[in-house]
Motif scaffolding. Structure first.
Motif, mmCIF file in Angstrom:
data_model
loop_
_atom_site.group_PDB
_atom_site.id
_atom_site.type_symbol
_atom_site.label_atom_id
_atom_site.label_comp_id
_atom_site.label_asym_id
_atom_site.label_seq_id
_atom_site.Cartn_x
_atom_site.Cartn_y
_atom_site.Cartn_z
ATOM 1 N N VAL A 144 0.816 -1.222 -0.009
ATOM 2 C CA VAL A 144 -0.036 -0.055 0.078
ATOM 3 C C VAL A 144 0.900 1.336 -0.052
ATOM 4 C CG1 VAL A 144 -1.751 1.159 1.016
ATOM 5 C CG2 VAL A 144 -1.994 -1.054 1.159
ATOM 6 N N SER A 145 1.832 1.234 0.884
ATOM 7 C CA SER A 145 2.866 2.553 0.910
ATOM 8 C C SER A 145 4.326 1.647 1.115
ATOM 9 C CB SER A 145 2.443 3.358 2.121
ATOM 10 O OG SER A 145 2.554 2.778 3.260
ATOM 11 N N PRO A 146 4.704 1.194 0.284
ATOM 12 C CA PRO A 146 6.132 0.713 0.336
ATOM 13 C C PRO A 146 7.137 1.931 0.727
ATOM 14 C CG PRO A 146 5.236 0.733 -2.010
ATOM 15 C CD PRO A 146 4.265 1.166 -1.285
ATOM 16 N N VAL A 147 7.930 1.250 1.564
ATOM 17 C CA VAL A 147 9.116 2.088 1.805
ATOM 18 C C VAL A 147 10.532 1.834 1.653
ATOM 19 C CG1 VAL A 147 10.027 3.176 3.992
ATOM 20 C CG2 VAL A 147 7.652 2.886 4.201
ATOM 21 N N THR A 148 10.961 0.346 1.936
ATOM 22 C CA THR A 148 12.132 -0.100 1.688
ATOM 23 C C THR A 148 12.239 -0.222 0.006
ATOM 24 O OG1 THR A 148 11.642 -2.325 1.669
ATOM 25 C CG2 THR A 148 12.334 -1.205 4.050
ATOM 26 N N PHE A 149 13.730 -0.258 -0.280
ATOM 27 C CA PHE A 149 13.875 -0.637 -1.879
ATOM 28 C C PHE A 149 13.260 -2.037 -2.053
ATOM 29 C CE2 PHE A 149 17.425 -2.227 -4.685
ATOM 30 C CZ PHE A 149 17.107 -1.626 -5.680
ATOM 31 N N ASN A 150 13.486 -3.249 -1.249
ATOM 32 C CA ASN A 150 12.964 -4.356 -1.566
ATOM 33 C C ASN A 150 11.451 -4.085 -1.682
ATOM 34 O OD1 ASN A 150 12.439 -7.067 -1.840
ATOM 35 N ND2 ASN A 150 13.797 -7.626 -0.022
ATOM 36 N N GLU A 151 10.627 -3.641 -0.707
ATOM 37 C CA GLU A 151 9.431 -3.350 -0.917
ATOM 38 C C GLU A 151 8.871 -2.794 -2.252
ATOM 39 O OE1 GLU A 151 7.558 -3.102 3.649
ATOM 40 O OE2 GLU A 151 8.227 -1.474 2.461
ATOM 41 N N LYS A 152 9.705 -1.581 -2.666
ATOM 42 C CA LYS A 152 9.391 -1.082 -3.873
ATOM 43 C C LYS A 152 9.724 -1.932 -5.074
ATOM 44 C CE LYS A 152 9.941 3.723 -1.959
ATOM 45 N NZ LYS A 152 10.614 4.712 -2.027
ATOM 46 N N LEU A 153 10.527 -2.756 -5.135
ATOM 47 C CA LEU A 153 10.891 -3.683 -6.120
ATOM 48 C C LEU A 153 9.869 -4.668 -6.530
ATOM 49 C CD1 LEU A 153 14.788 -4.755 -5.691
ATOM 50 C CD2 LEU A 153 13.521 -3.350 -7.523
ATOM 51 N N GLN A 154 9.129 -5.193 -5.204
ATOM 52 C CA GLN A 154 7.911 -6.107 -5.245
ATOM 53 C C GLN A 154 6.877 -5.327 -5.896
ATOM 54 O OE1 GLN A 154 8.935 -9.194 -4.633
ATOM 55 N NE2 GLN A 154 10.856 -7.852 -4.281
ATOM 56 N N TRP A 155 6.670 -4.006 -5.440
ATOM 57 C CA TRP A 155 5.490 -3.129 -6.216
ATOM 58 C C TRP A 155 5.721 -2.929 -7.553
ATOM 59 C CZ3 TRP A 155 4.253 0.903 -8.996
ATOM 60 C CH2 TRP A 155 2.922 1.494 -8.971
ATOM 61 N N LEU A 156 6.893 -2.754 -8.182
ATOM 62 C CA LEU A 156 7.130 -2.509 -9.392
ATOM 63 C C LEU A 156 6.991 -4.017 -10.164
ATOM 64 C CD1 LEU A 156 10.315 -0.598 -9.178
ATOM 65 C CD2 LEU A 156 8.281 0.240 -10.158
ATOM 66 N N LYS A 157 7.406 -5.097 -9.560
ATOM 67 C CA LYS A 157 7.203 -6.265 -10.059
ATOM 68 C C LYS A 157 5.631 -6.577 -10.443
ATOM 69 C CE LYS A 157 7.839 -9.838 -7.765
ATOM 70 N NZ LYS A 157 8.683 -10.890 -6.886
ATOM 71 N N LEU A 158 4.900 -6.266 -9.600
ATOM 72 C CA LEU A 158 3.508 -6.860 -9.587
ATOM 73 C C LEU A 158 2.478 -5.581 -10.443
ATOM 74 C CD1 LEU A 158 2.906 -7.787 -5.882
ATOM 75 C CD2 LEU A 158 2.879 -9.152 -8.069
ATOM 76 N N PHE A 159 3.110 -4.399 -10.579
ATOM 77 C CA PHE A 159 1.902 -3.325 -11.044
ATOM 78 C C PHE A 159 2.498 -2.502 -12.097
ATOM 79 C CE2 PHE A 159 0.856 -3.863 -6.315
ATOM 80 C CZ PHE A 159 -0.287 -4.628 -6.591
ATOM 81 N N TYR A 160 3.853 -2.557 -12.339
ATOM 82 C CA TYR A 160 4.575 -1.801 -13.366
ATOM 83 C C TYR A 160 5.063 -2.603 -14.573
ATOM 84 C CZ TYR A 160 7.105 2.102 -15.045
ATOM 85 O OH TYR A 160 7.639 3.351 -15.764
#
Length: 260
Positions: free
Chosen positions: A58-74
């Motif tokens: 929902v509100s990714p903060v860490t580099f790892n979390e943001k990578l997972q968000w990009l993988k799923l939605f970008y």
């Protein structure tokens, strides 16, 4: 496919599971136990198993979390080209020039199509759709066991790399085998791998890696450096760090410009 090659394929697949970290999760991936899960459900489960933490999408903060968000939605269409080791050659050549591309020696749809007689004494065979499974690094063709090479490639060709961590660009790559020129540094008789991390198109740091094959095992070493060639305070826990300082590459400035 001969019975000997099929036997070697089973041995390779079994060994890859036993030697992998996180045996239970890896074996479940191999058996596709989690195949029914959506990409988001699977990613959350994998993240929790790997880090012990809940994944914040929902509100990714860490580099790892943001990578997972990009993988799923970008999902940019060109990402499928970028992860295809065959098609990416022309893609990169169009961006920075063909002089930076490792020469291609051949491409085939099946291990049985490979004409080993036409290949030089040293070469590299790899699948275009995964991350090294089935790869053959040949430094002396006279000692090459072709049945073992084919078995490894068949195993690699049968594996859909997408199921490992649900990186969607890998899912529907037309699978091929490519042969590339064998590369090495004349000074040290092997080759380092440099990978730059760019944020908004700007290189910020890099890692230098080296895969050492000895006693039948692959021993990876990897360390991070900033652009001033100083070691960073962070590292990867799944790779051994270099126990010594790596010399700064002669063409580091050119490498940074090319990465940008």
């Amino acid at each position: 496919m001969s019975n000997e090659i099929k036997k070697r394929m089973r041995e390779i697949a079994f060994r890859s599971v036993l030697l992998s970290k996180g045996y239970t999760f890896a074996s479940n991936i191999k058996t596709r136990r989690y195949q029914h899960l959506s990409d988001e459900e699977y990613t959350k489960k994998y993240y929790k198993a790997s880090t012990g933490k809940e994944l914040n999408l929902v509100s990714p903060v860490t580099f790892n979390e943001k990578l997972q968000w990009l993988k799923l939605f970008y999902h940019k269409p060109e990402y499928t080209i970028m992860v295809d080791k065959y098609l990416v050659k022309q893609f990169v050549a169009d961006k920075i020039g063909s002089k930076y591309i490792i020469p291609l020696l051949g491409v085939w749809n099946s291990p049985d199509e490979i004409d080993f007689n036409s290949l030089p004494e040293q070469f590299v065979l790899k699948c275009n759709h995964n991350s090294g499974e089935g790869m053959c690094i040949c430094t002396d063709k006279s000692n090459l066991n072709i049945n073992n090479v084919k078995a490894g490639l068949y195993s690699g060709m049968s594996h859909n790399y997408y199921y490992n961590s649900r990186e969607w660009p890998y899912k529907d790559i037309p699978r091929k085998i490519i042969a590339e020129k064998y590369m090495e540094d004349d000074k040290v008789k092997h080759i380092f791998d440099y990978k730059f991390y760019c944020f908004n198109g700007e290189p910020k740091f890099l890692y230098i890696g080296f895969a050492n094959f000895s006693n039948g095992k692959k021993n990876d070493m990897l360390s991070y450096y900033n652009l001033d060639w100083q070691p960073t305070p962070f590292y990867r826990t799944d790779h051994q760090q270099f126990p010594y300082t790596i010399n700064k590459p002669d063409k580091l400035d050119e490498m940074i410009n090319v990465a940008a």
